[in-house]
Motif scaffolding. Structure first.
Motif, PDB file in Angstrom:
ATOM      1  N   ILE A   1     -19.202  21.850  -3.122  1.00 56.71           N
ATOM      2  CA  ILE A   1     -19.563  21.531  -1.740  1.00 56.71           C
ATOM      3  C   ILE A   1     -21.053  21.204  -1.640  1.00 56.71           C
ATOM      4  CG2 ILE A   1     -19.812  22.503   0.571  1.00 56.71           C
ATOM      5  CD1 ILE A   1     -17.259  24.068   0.101  1.00 56.71           C
ATOM      6  N   LEU A   2     -21.874  22.078  -2.245  1.00 53.94           N
ATOM      7  CA  LEU A   2     -23.320  21.817  -2.231  1.00 53.94           C
ATOM      8  C   LEU A   2     -23.657  20.533  -2.971  1.00 53.94           C
ATOM      9  CD1 LEU A   2     -24.804  25.386  -2.873  1.00 53.94           C
ATOM     10  CD2 LEU A   2     -24.654  24.144  -0.715  1.00 53.94           C
ATOM     11  N   THR A   3     -22.971  20.278  -4.069  1.00 54.51           N
ATOM     12  CA  THR A   3     -23.220  19.048  -4.836  1.00 54.51           C
ATOM     13  C   THR A   3     -22.881  17.818  -4.015  1.00 54.51           C
ATOM     14  OG1 THR A   3     -22.721  20.222  -6.898  1.00 54.51           O
ATOM     15  CG2 THR A   3     -22.668  17.815  -6.953  1.00 54.51           C
ATOM     16  N   GLY A   4     -21.741  17.838  -3.328  1.00 52.22           N
ATOM     17  CA  GLY A   4     -21.346  16.693  -2.523  1.00 52.22           C
ATOM     18  C   GLY A   4     -22.313  16.438  -1.380  1.00 52.22           C
ATOM     19  N   ILE A   5     -22.683  17.499  -0.662  1.00 52.69           N
ATOM     20  CA  ILE A   5     -23.626  17.332   0.444  1.00 52.69           C
ATOM     21  C   ILE A   5     -24.978  16.854  -0.064  1.00 52.69           C
ATOM     22  CG2 ILE A   5     -24.861  18.526   2.289  1.00 52.69           C
ATOM     23  CD1 ILE A   5     -22.484  20.394   2.557  1.00 52.69           C
ATOM     24  N   GLY A   6     -25.456  17.469  -1.154  1.00 49.69           N
ATOM     25  CA  GLY A   6     -26.743  17.068  -1.705  1.00 49.69           C
ATOM     26  C   GLY A   6     -26.756  15.630  -2.177  1.00 49.69           C
TER      27      GLY A   6
ATOM     28  N   LEU B   1     -36.176  11.596   9.669  1.00 46.82           N
ATOM     29  CA  LEU B   1     -34.839  11.996   9.231  1.00 46.82           C
ATOM     30  C   LEU B   1     -34.557  11.537   7.805  1.00 46.82           C
ATOM     31  CD1 LEU B   1     -32.158  13.311   9.867  1.00 46.82           C
ATOM     32  CD2 LEU B   1     -31.398  11.173  10.925  1.00 46.82           C
ATOM     33  N   ALA B   2     -34.914  10.304   7.475  1.00 46.45           N
ATOM     34  CA  ALA B   2     -34.652   9.780   6.131  1.00 46.45           C
ATOM     35  C   ALA B   2     -35.368  10.592   5.054  1.00 46.45           C
ATOM     36  CB  ALA B   2     -35.047   8.302   6.053  1.00 46.45           C
ATOM     37  N   PRO B   3     -36.676  10.867   5.171  1.00 46.12           N
ATOM     38  CA  PRO B   3     -37.324  11.671   4.117  1.00 46.12           C
ATOM     39  C   PRO B   3     -36.805  13.099   4.042  1.00 46.12           C
ATOM     40  CG  PRO B   3     -38.826  11.264   5.949  1.00 46.12           C
ATOM     41  CD  PRO B   3     -37.656  10.359   6.145  1.00 46.12           C
ATOM     42  N   LEU B   4     -36.439  13.683   5.169  1.00 43.52           N
ATOM     43  CA  LEU B   4     -35.893  15.035   5.133  1.00 43.52           C
ATOM     44  C   LEU B   4     -34.533  15.058   4.439  1.00 43.52           C
ATOM     45  CD1 LEU B   4     -36.844  16.426   8.655  1.00 43.52           C
ATOM     46  CD2 LEU B   4     -37.915  16.923   6.453  1.00 43.52           C
ATOM     47  N   CYS B   5     -33.744  14.019   4.629  1.00 42.26           N
ATOM     48  CA  CYS B   5     -32.466  13.930   3.911  1.00 42.26           C
ATOM     49  C   CYS B   5     -32.696  13.831   2.410  1.00 42.26           C
ATOM     50  CB  CYS B   5     -31.671  12.718   4.406  1.00 42.26           C
ATOM     51  SG  CYS B   5     -30.920  12.932   6.028  1.00 42.26           S
ATOM     52  N   LEU B   6     -33.675  13.031   2.017  1.00 42.33           N
ATOM     53  CA  LEU B   6     -33.969  12.894   0.594  1.00 42.33           C
ATOM     54  C   LEU B   6     -34.416  14.216  -0.012  1.00 42.33           C
ATOM     55  CD1 LEU B   6     -34.403  11.247  -1.964  1.00 42.33           C
ATOM     56  CD2 LEU B   6     -36.656  10.575  -1.079  1.00 42.33           C
ATOM     57  N   GLY B   7     -35.407  14.877   0.604  1.00 41.40           N
ATOM     58  CA  GLY B   7     -35.904  16.137   0.069  1.00 41.40           C
ATOM     59  C   GLY B   7     -34.859  17.238   0.096  1.00 41.40           C
TER      60      GLY B   7
ATOM     61  N   LEU C   1     -33.031  19.209  -3.219  1.00 42.81           N
ATOM     62  CA  LEU C   1     -33.030  20.671  -3.352  1.00 42.81           C
ATOM     63  C   LEU C   1     -31.612  21.227  -3.440  1.00 42.81           C
ATOM     64  CD1 LEU C   1     -35.872  21.695  -0.870  1.00 42.81           C
ATOM     65  CD2 LEU C   1     -35.941  21.740  -3.362  1.00 42.81           C
ATOM     66  N   LEU C   2     -30.693  20.671  -2.664  1.00 40.69           N
ATOM     67  CA  LEU C   2     -29.304  21.129  -2.733  1.00 40.69           C
ATOM     68  C   LEU C   2     -28.688  20.828  -4.094  1.00 40.69           C
ATOM     69  CD1 LEU C   2     -27.788  20.268   0.771  1.00 40.69           C
ATOM     70  CD2 LEU C   2     -28.209  22.525  -0.204  1.00 40.69           C
ATOM     71  N   LEU C   3     -28.986  19.642  -4.634  1.00 42.55           N
ATOM     72  CA  LEU C   3     -28.473  19.307  -5.961  1.00 42.55           C
ATOM     73  C   LEU C   3     -29.025  20.254  -7.020  1.00 42.55           C
ATOM     74  CD1 LEU C   3     -28.577  15.391  -5.927  1.00 42.55           C
ATOM     75  CD2 LEU C   3     -26.557  16.859  -5.915  1.00 42.55           C
ATOM     76  N   LEU C   4     -30.316  20.538  -6.953  1.00 41.71           N
ATOM     77  CA  LEU C   4     -30.908  21.466  -7.915  1.00 41.71           C
ATOM     78  C   LEU C   4     -30.268  22.843  -7.807  1.00 41.71           C
ATOM     79  CD1 LEU C   4     -33.152  22.190 -10.000  1.00 41.71           C
ATOM     80  CD2 LEU C   4     -34.574  22.807  -8.028  1.00 41.71           C
ATOM     81  N   TYR C   5     -30.103  23.308  -6.581  1.00 45.72           N
ATOM     82  CA  TYR C   5     -29.543  24.639  -6.395  1.00 45.72           C
ATOM     83  C   TYR C   5     -28.094  24.687  -6.863  1.00 45.72           C
ATOM     84  CZ  TYR C   5     -28.914  29.236  -4.332  1.00 45.72           C
ATOM     85  OH  TYR C   5     -28.671  30.574  -4.157  1.00 45.72           O
ATOM     86  N   ALA C   6     -27.333  23.612  -6.613  1.00 44.57           N
ATOM     87  CA  ALA C   6     -25.941  23.579  -7.060  1.00 44.57           C
ATOM     88  C   ALA C   6     -25.861  23.629  -8.585  1.00 44.57           C
ATOM     89  CB  ALA C   6     -25.255  22.330  -6.518  1.00 44.57           C
ATOM     90  N   VAL C   7     -26.757  22.901  -9.259  1.00 46.44           N
ATOM     91  CA  VAL C   7     -26.762  22.912 -10.727  1.00 46.44           C
ATOM     92  C   VAL C   7     -27.110  24.296 -11.243  1.00 46.44           C
ATOM     93  CG1 VAL C   7     -27.953  22.015 -12.762  1.00 46.44           C
ATOM     94  CG2 VAL C   7     -27.262  20.451 -10.941  1.00 46.44           C
TER      95      VAL C   7
ATOM     96  N   GLY D   1     -39.333  16.703 -11.832  1.00 48.25           N
ATOM     97  CA  GLY D   1     -38.682  15.668 -11.042  1.00 48.25           C
ATOM     98  C   GLY D   1     -38.424  16.106  -9.616  1.00 48.25           C
ATOM     99  N   VAL D   2     -37.956  17.351  -9.461  1.00 47.24           N
ATOM    100  CA  VAL D   2     -37.707  17.866  -8.111  1.00 47.24           C
ATOM    101  C   VAL D   2     -39.000  17.958  -7.322  1.00 47.24           C
ATOM    102  CG1 VAL D   2     -37.012  19.932  -6.836  1.00 47.24           C
ATOM    103  CG2 VAL D   2     -35.595  19.096  -8.713  1.00 47.24           C
ATOM    104  N   PHE D   3     -40.069  18.431  -7.979  1.00 44.88           N
ATOM    105  CA  PHE D   3     -41.354  18.566  -7.289  1.00 44.88           C
ATOM    106  C   PHE D   3     -41.850  17.200  -6.799  1.00 44.88           C
ATOM    107  CE2 PHE D   3     -45.961  18.587  -7.128  1.00 44.88           C
ATOM    108  CZ  PHE D   3     -46.218  19.724  -6.367  1.00 44.88           C
ATOM    109  N   VAL D   4     -41.751  16.186  -7.635  1.00 42.50           N
ATOM    110  CA  VAL D   4     -42.214  14.853  -7.243  1.00 42.50           C
ATOM    111  C   VAL D   4     -41.400  14.320  -6.066  1.00 42.50           C
ATOM    112  CG1 VAL D   4     -42.385  12.448  -7.993  1.00 42.50           C
ATOM    113  CG2 VAL D   4     -43.162  14.277  -9.500  1.00 42.50           C
TER     114      VAL D   4
END
Length: 309
Positions: free
Chosen positions: A115-120, A143-149, A153-159, A188-191
């Motif tokens: 679920i987190l992976t899909g949303i991220g 909204l666009a930059p907040l979606c990206l950031g 973070l969600l993808l990292l946390y899911a992994v 990569g996440v930090f950048v």
């Protein structure tokens, strides 16, 4: 002896982060970084504020202190939202770790990773799409930059969560990736997250500058009146601005201009706008500060200077 996922999760969640933090601290001094950010966001705020009145901010000679002072309006809300969001994520992570330490493996926990992976992934792709072309996300500020950031973070946390939930019977080499992969992940996440936050704060700074300019224009009648005296005719032409020629032949200042509002004095220049200013017919006056000029101020509710000098 096997290792429980709950015991290795705290280490794996931050593996590689200390190395990235030390590298960044060695490249950029924190004070220099903060000052640069304050200057940039203050510059964006000033640019869009004065652009609303048709004045380019680079003409005004604003100082670093001016930009830093203006950055407070541009960064107050983003920093508040960022702090609150960080607290919520930390609390959610602490609650999840408590469930893991208790040995809980309900069906919801097993489904949480996809679920987190899909949303991220959805948020990240939406934010990346806005980098290359306008999308629906661009219709809302930041909204666009907040979606990206947020998506990254969600993808990292899911992994990381998926690694923590793996069965404990596998070898340590399979359970935990090499250190250089962890460092690369955090770098990569930090950048990406830093760029998205920078992008969001830039959008918000511009929006705040424009909104404050609109509010200033709407409340212009409440600002103090100013009478501009000059040795020579300045030929100021705008709705509501009156030029009065002084009759006294010995007067130092032979011309007076009424119907003006004082906006800013920066460096060696005054910025004045007509009391009846509008986007359609108004003009802003940028006038050099010299000994041939004199300003007199009056409260907005007071009667201005008489019709003669």
């Amino acid at each position: 002896m096997t290792e429980d996922p709950a015991q290795r999760e705290p280490h794996s969640a931050v593996s590689g982060l200390p190395q990235v933090t030390k590298l960044l601290a060695g490249v950029v001094a924190p004070t220099t970084l903060v000052t640069g950010l304050l200057f940039y966001f203050g510059w964006m705020h000033a640019y869009w504020f004065f652009q609303y009145f048709g004045v380019h901010s680079t003409l005004l000679g604003l100082t670093t202190v001016d930009f830093v002072m203006r950055s407070a309006d541009a960064l107050f809300v983003p920093m508040t939202v960022l702090a609150c969001g960080s607290l919520l994520m930390l609390w959610a992570h602490a609650a999840l770790r408590t469930r893991l330490a208790a040995g809980s493996r309900p069906l919801l926990m097993r489904r949480l990773v996809p679920i987190l992976t899909g949303i991220g992934l959805l948020l990240t792709l939406g934010g990346l799409a806005s980098v290359f072309r306008p999308t629906l996300l661009d219709r809302r500020v930041a909204l666009a930059p907040l979606c990206l950031g947020g998506g990254v973070l969600l993808l990292l946390y899911a992994v990381r969560l998926g690694r923590a939930l793996r069965p404990a019977g596998r070898s340590e080499q399979v359970k935990r990736p090499p250190e250089w992969i962890a460092v690369g992940e955090w770098a990569g996440v930090f950048v990406l997250v830093s760029l998205s936050l920078f992008w969001a704060a830039t959008d918000y700074s511009a929006a705040v500058g424009r909104s404050q300019a609109r509010r200033y224009a709407a409340e212009l009648s409440r600002e103090p009146e100013v009478a501009l005296y000059s040795e020579r005719s300045l030929r100021l032409r705008a709705p509501g601005v009156r030029e009065v020629r002084c009759q006294d032949p010995e007067a130092t200042y032979r011309f007076r201009y009424d119907g003006l509002k004082f906006m800013l004095q920066s460096g060696e220049q005054y910025v004045l706008i007509p009391e009846q200013w509008s986007r359609a017919t108004g003009a802003a006056f940028v006038i050099p500060r010299t000994d041939t000029l004199r300003l007199e101020f009056f409260p907005a509710a007071a009667t201005t200077a008489p019709a003669t000098c």
